[in-house]
Design an enzyme around this catalytic site. Structure first.
Site, PDB file in Angstrom:
ATOM      1  N   GLY A 160       0.994  -1.231   0.026  1.00 28.82           N
ATOM      2  CA  GLY A 160       0.045  -0.092  -0.130  1.00 28.82           C
ATOM      3  C   GLY A 160       0.787   1.190   0.046  1.00 28.82           C
ATOM      4  O   GLY A 160       1.978   1.316  -0.365  1.00 28.82           O
ATOM      5  N   ASN A 161       0.287   2.447   0.156  1.00 29.10           N
ATOM      6  CA  ASN A 161       0.866   3.735   0.496  1.00 29.10           C
ATOM      7  C   ASN A 161       0.269   4.616   1.380  1.00 29.10           C
ATOM      8  O   ASN A 161      -0.631   4.025   1.891  1.00 29.10           O
ATOM      9  CB  ASN A 161       1.013   4.234  -1.168  1.00 29.10           C
ATOM     10  CG  ASN A 161      -0.376   4.567  -1.713  1.00 29.10           C
ATOM     11  OD1 ASN A 161      -1.042   5.456  -1.033  1.00 29.10           O
ATOM     12  ND2 ASN A 161      -0.657   4.206  -2.732  1.00 29.10           N
TER      13      ASN A 161
END
Ligand code: CTP
Ligand code: CA
Length: 235
Positions: A33-34
């Site tokens: 993810g980020n």
């Protein structure tokens, strides 16, 4: 226009906004993810609703509540985001790509949880490129003539080769969108913060405009630019 038109410059318009960070699964319990919070996208949706638009809000992972009053579609991966965005863009006057899209995804997704092994072999994750949704939506517009306005975002640090502004201008060219909202990142700027500073780059040749303040006030400036580009809805 009329005073009412000035207060609700996007009345009769449909604005599609992508927001949040995509998640690329590795197995049923893990993902890449980020750090996108989705705050800027939610602020953009609120500003578009305030300006009278119908808002289609495409949410990847958000750390905030989605905007009340928007038509919500929830997605997880870049590929899901691509599918929904290409579809909803066809019935939009403007598309704002505020989502942080994973550039890569694991080439295989395990159906079962990946376990540690006793033989000392560690898993190796091979990444493959995700599609560039913004580029594809610009290509689709060449045929469908919709949406009239396409806005991209870019987070740039600058490096030995170029300033953030130069990277942003190259990205605007490469993507083919109409506006590019440039965030300078690093120094703990931007991610998850309530305030921001952006520079609005315009493919039409207008001078870069730097705007700072709350994500809400920055969103209002961006939507005012979009509304000006669309003109009045009776045009
Ligand atoms: N974007 C997209 N699809 C991707 C990656 C990015 O549509 N696979 C969109 C983002 O939503 C954003 C814009 O493209 O509006 C720029 O994203 P950014 O990550 O800055 O651009 P990249 O082309 O991925 O360049 P970089 O290598 O700098 O990450
Ligand atoms: Ca990227």
């Amino acid at each position: 226009g009329t005073p009412a038109g000035a207060a609700r410059p996007l009345a009769g318009r449909t604005v599609t906004i992508t927001a949040g960070g995509t998640r690329e699964p590795l197995d049923p319990v893990r993902f890449l993810g980020n750090r996108s919070s989705g705050k800027q996208g939610v602020a953009l949706a609120a500003a578009a609703l305030q300006a009278g638009a119908t808002v289609q809000f495409i949410a990847a992972h958000l750390e905030v509540q989605p905007p009340p009053g928007a038509q919500l579609t929830v997605v997880e991966t870049a590929e899901e985001l691509r599918e929904v965005t290409l579809k909803l863009a066809q019935r939009s006057d403007a598309l704002i790509m505020a989502a942080a899209v994973a550039d890569f995804r694991p080439d295989t997704v395990s159906d079962t949880k990946v376990k540690k092994r006793d033989d000392g072999e560690n898993p190796v994750i091979t990444l493959i490129r995700n599609p560039d949704i913004l580029v594809e939506v610009v290509q689709q517009r060449a045929e469908l003539e919709s949406p009239a306005v396409i806005v991209g975002f870019a987070a740039e640090t600058g490096d030995d080769d170029a300033t953030p502004l130069a990277h942003g201008q190259q990205k605007l060219q490469r993507k083919g969108c109409d506006l590019l909202i440039l965030n300078r990142v690093g120094r703990s700027l931007v991610f998850g913060q309530d305030s921001t500073e952006v520079t609005i780059l315009d493919a039409g040749g207008a001078e870069p405009e730097t705007v700072s303040g709350s994500k809400t006030s920055v969103a209002a400036v961006i939507l005012a630019r979009v509304a000006a580009m669309l003109g009045t809805s009776s045009d």
